[in-house]
Motif scaffolding. Structure first.
Motif, PDB file in Angstrom:
ATOM      1  N   THR A 100       0.935  -1.154  -0.079  1.00 39.46           N
ATOM      2  CA  THR A 100      -0.002  -0.088  -0.008  1.00 39.46           C
ATOM      3  C   THR A 100       0.767   1.211  -0.060  1.00 39.46           C
ATOM      4  N   ARG A 126       3.872   1.567  -1.273  1.00 37.31           N
ATOM      5  CA  ARG A 126       4.698   1.631  -2.377  1.00 37.31           C
ATOM      6  C   ARG A 126       3.636   2.148  -3.471  1.00 37.31           C
ATOM      7  N   LEU A 127       2.417   1.632  -3.515  1.00 35.64           N
ATOM      8  CA  LEU A 127       1.562   2.139  -4.395  1.00 35.64           C
ATOM      9  C   LEU A 127       1.136   3.594  -4.203  1.00 35.64           C
ATOM     10  N   GLU A 128       0.812   3.940  -2.893  1.00 38.35           N
ATOM     11  CA  GLU A 128       0.796   5.447  -2.634  1.00 38.35           C
ATOM     12  C   GLU A 128       1.962   6.121  -2.965  1.00 38.35           C
ATOM     13  N   GLU A 141       1.469   6.491  -6.726  1.00 41.27           N
ATOM     14  CA  GLU A 141       0.589   7.305  -7.253  1.00 41.27           C
ATOM     15  C   GLU A 141       1.024   8.972  -7.130  1.00 41.27           C
TER      16      GLU A 141
END
Length: 67
Positions: A7, A9-11, A14
């Motif tokens: 999460t 890393r994804l944030e 983004e």
């Protein structure tokens, strides 16, 4: 990898993507402004060249003295 790590890393990805998109939009706007300026300057140069040719044709003796 844990769900928390994924999460995070994804944030991070983004956030970087949003920054890149904003930078791209700014660069595009800059290029468009520069394109308009170049078009205006090209038109001005063409008008000045035409005026210069007209003046040279109106007074050929003056242009002969310069050469």
């Amino acid at each position: 990898m844990t769900e928390t790590t994924l999460t995070a890393r994804l944030e991070s990805l983004e956030a970087r993507l949003m920054y890149q998109e904003a930078a791209l939009e700014e660069l595009t706007a800059t290029v468009l402004r520069q394109e308009n300026i170049i078009k205006q300057q090209t038109g001005a140069i063409e008008r000045l060249e035409k005026l210069l040719r007209t003046l040279e044709n109106a007074n050929p003796a003056a242009s002969a003295e310069e050469t």
